[in-house]
Design a protein around this motif. Structure first.
Motif, mmCIF file in Angstrom:
data_model
loop_
_atom_site.group_PDB
_atom_site.id
_atom_site.type_symbol
_atom_site.label_atom_id
_atom_site.label_comp_id
_atom_site.label_asym_id
_atom_site.label_seq_id
_atom_site.Cartn_x
_atom_site.Cartn_y
_atom_site.Cartn_z
ATOM 1 N N LEU A 234 10.775 -6.013 -9.959
ATOM 2 C CA LEU A 234 11.455 -4.562 -9.974
ATOM 3 C C LEU A 234 13.290 -4.809 -9.857
ATOM 4 C CD1 LEU A 234 9.474 -1.427 -8.214
ATOM 5 C CD2 LEU A 234 10.205 -1.942 -11.060
ATOM 6 N N SER A 235 14.271 -5.131 -10.843
ATOM 7 C CA SER A 235 16.080 -5.296 -10.385
ATOM 8 C C SER A 235 16.133 -4.853 -9.815
ATOM 9 C CB SER A 235 16.146 -5.266 -12.128
ATOM 10 O OG SER A 235 16.924 -4.341 -13.221
ATOM 11 N N LYS A 236 15.771 -2.640 -9.540
ATOM 12 C CA LYS A 236 16.555 -2.075 -8.597
ATOM 13 C C LYS A 236 15.570 -1.631 -7.769
ATOM 14 C CE LYS A 236 19.063 0.121 -12.801
ATOM 15 N NZ LYS A 236 19.758 1.369 -13.461
ATOM 16 N N GLY A 237 14.603 -2.618 -6.786
ATOM 17 C CA GLY A 237 14.438 -2.208 -6.555
ATOM 18 C C GLY A 237 14.483 -2.474 -4.959
ATOM 19 N N ASP A 238 14.100 -1.447 -3.793
ATOM 20 C CA ASP A 238 14.621 -0.943 -2.741
ATOM 21 C C ASP A 238 13.719 -0.466 -1.903
ATOM 22 O OD1 ASP A 238 16.287 -0.606 -0.590
ATOM 23 O OD2 ASP A 238 17.251 1.323 -0.799
ATOM 24 N N VAL A 239 13.685 -1.256 -0.093
ATOM 25 C CA VAL A 239 12.595 -0.548 0.841
ATOM 26 C C VAL A 239 13.655 0.438 1.710
ATOM 27 C CG1 VAL A 239 11.025 -2.344 0.712
ATOM 28 C CG2 VAL A 239 13.371 -2.634 2.258
ATOM 29 N N ALA A 240 12.934 0.938 2.514
ATOM 30 C CA ALA A 240 13.340 1.773 3.255
ATOM 31 C C ALA A 240 12.804 2.095 4.439
ATOM 32 C CB ALA A 240 13.580 3.503 2.759
ATOM 33 N N ILE A 241 12.644 2.708 5.790
ATOM 34 C CA ILE A 241 12.412 2.850 6.957
ATOM 35 C C ILE A 241 11.324 4.171 6.423
ATOM 36 C CG2 ILE A 241 11.764 2.787 8.786
ATOM 37 C CD1 ILE A 241 14.423 0.948 9.235
ATOM 38 N N THR A 242 9.899 4.223 7.098
ATOM 39 C CA THR A 242 8.933 5.671 6.520
ATOM 40 C C THR A 242 8.353 5.189 7.436
ATOM 41 O OG1 THR A 242 8.031 7.062 5.569
ATOM 42 C CG2 THR A 242 7.842 4.556 4.526
ATOM 43 N N GLN A 243 8.078 6.643 7.938
ATOM 44 C CA GLN A 243 6.506 6.723 8.564
ATOM 45 C C GLN A 243 5.239 7.125 7.828
ATOM 46 O OE1 GLN A 243 9.518 8.309 10.449
ATOM 47 N NE2 GLN A 243 9.628 6.366 10.467
ATOM 48 N N PRO A 244 4.629 6.085 8.175
ATOM 49 C CA PRO A 244 3.369 6.641 6.772
ATOM 50 C C PRO A 244 2.961 8.348 7.405
ATOM 51 C CG PRO A 244 3.288 4.514 7.003
ATOM 52 C CD PRO A 244 4.107 5.308 7.991
ATOM 53 N N ALA A 245 2.787 8.735 6.285
ATOM 54 C CA ALA A 245 2.015 10.371 7.305
ATOM 55 C C ALA A 245 0.627 10.484 7.555
ATOM 56 C CB ALA A 245 1.611 11.462 5.795
ATOM 57 N N GLY A 246 -0.095 9.145 6.892
ATOM 58 C CA GLY A 246 -1.765 9.090 8.265
ATOM 59 C C GLY A 246 -1.625 8.295 9.418
ATOM 60 N N CYS A 247 0.260 7.440 9.281
ATOM 61 C CA CYS A 247 0.274 7.248 10.325
ATOM 62 C C CYS A 247 1.612 7.313 11.257
ATOM 63 C CB CYS A 247 -0.462 5.365 10.620
ATOM 64 S SG CYS A 247 -0.687 4.535 11.837
ATOM 65 N N LYS A 248 2.016 8.885 11.633
ATOM 66 C CA LYS A 248 2.906 8.827 12.127
ATOM 67 C C LYS A 248 4.061 8.182 13.184
ATOM 68 C CE LYS A 248 3.462 12.579 9.379
ATOM 69 N NZ LYS A 248 4.078 14.506 9.712
ATOM 70 N N ALA A 249 2.865 7.677 13.769
ATOM 71 C CA ALA A 249 3.067 6.854 15.123
ATOM 72 C C ALA A 249 3.741 5.154 14.643
ATOM 73 C CB ALA A 249 2.140 6.417 16.004
ATOM 74 N N LEU A 250 3.247 5.138 13.156
ATOM 75 C CA LEU A 250 4.102 3.353 13.191
ATOM 76 C C LEU A 250 5.369 3.948 11.796
ATOM 77 C CD1 LEU A 250 1.006 1.399 13.298
ATOM 78 C CD2 LEU A 250 3.056 1.831 15.353
ATOM 79 N N SER A 251 6.035 2.847 12.128
ATOM 80 C CA SER A 251 7.262 2.999 11.213
ATOM 81 C C SER A 251 7.192 1.972 10.038
ATOM 82 C CB SER A 251 8.646 3.047 11.947
ATOM 83 O OG SER A 251 8.477 4.304 12.860
#
Length: 219
Positions: free
Chosen positions: A14-31
């Motif tokens: 994905l030429s415009k792909g990006d990543v961001a730090i997030t906490q998955p809704a099913g395991c909010k204890a981890l980022s």
């Protein structure tokens, strides 16, 4: 492993792909560093769509089973505490990270995708734990107490791993939302957890029901 490296990896497809730090809704204890849907400003081009299908960046999404299994392990740390744990088909490595957080002696993230191993390193650092990464399953199986695996049975060719896991460890903890009949009575259903892939892919509701199994191994 830096965020910039992960961005370069996702931009292979994905030429415009990006990543961001997030906490998955099913395991909010981890980022986790995951795909950032905010960069999409319309439908993918034909070439990008083809590239995504040919070489999907599985590691950039946290699949429902991964979240459910990571949360399950954090709720039951006694299953992995003090033990050598192998996360098979690790992807983002959320399950390996959960095992490390729960007190595993060693947590190994094993995946054949080198980009996933980059993500595993980055995500482990983000959560202040140490995770060993490897693409060599047979080497990893040498000294393992517990094998954990989430949504690895979508490919029928992976079914023989159910038997291989039992030969290599004393406990196998499996999470799956795709296959309703494992065909192996050693794997006993423990719990069903409702969870959604993060970022949400709007999958069929049946894929949001994650079944957690335990099997006793031969070691």
């Amino acid at each position: 492993m830096t965020k910039d490296k992960l961005i370069k990896n996702i931009q292979k497809t994905l030429s415009k792909g990006d990543v961001a730090i997030t906490q998955p809704a099913g395991c909010k204890a981890l980022s986790l560093y995951l795909f950032n849907p905010e960069v999409l400003e319309g439908p993918l081009s034909h070439d990008e769509a083809q590239a995504v299908v040919a070489e999907p960046a599985y590691w950039s999404f946290c699949w429902a089973s991964g979240q459910a299994l990571a949360s399950y392990i954090l709720q039951h740390p006694e299953l992995v505490a003090g033990k050598n744990v192998l996360d098979f088909g690790a992807g983002s490595a959320i399950v390996a990270i959960a095992a490390a957080k729960a007190g595993a002696n060693k947590a190994i993230a094993c995946d054949i995708d080198p980009d996933a191993l980059d993500a595993a390193n980055a995500n482990a650092s983000l959560n202040n734990v140490e995770v060993v990464v490897s693409e060599d399953l047979e080497q990893c199986l040498g000294d393992i107490d517990v094998i954990v695996a989430a949504d690895v049975l979508y490919d029928p060719e992976n079914m023989p791993f159910l038997k291989r896991f039992k030969q290599a460890a004393s406990l196998i903890i499996l999470a799956d939302s795709r296959v309703k009949n494992l065909g192996d009575e050693a794997y006993e259903l423990q719990q069903v957890i409702t969870c959604r892939t993060w970022p949400d892919l709007n999958e069929f509701e049946e894929f949001n029901q994650v079944r957690i199994y335990h099997a006793a191994g031969e070691r």
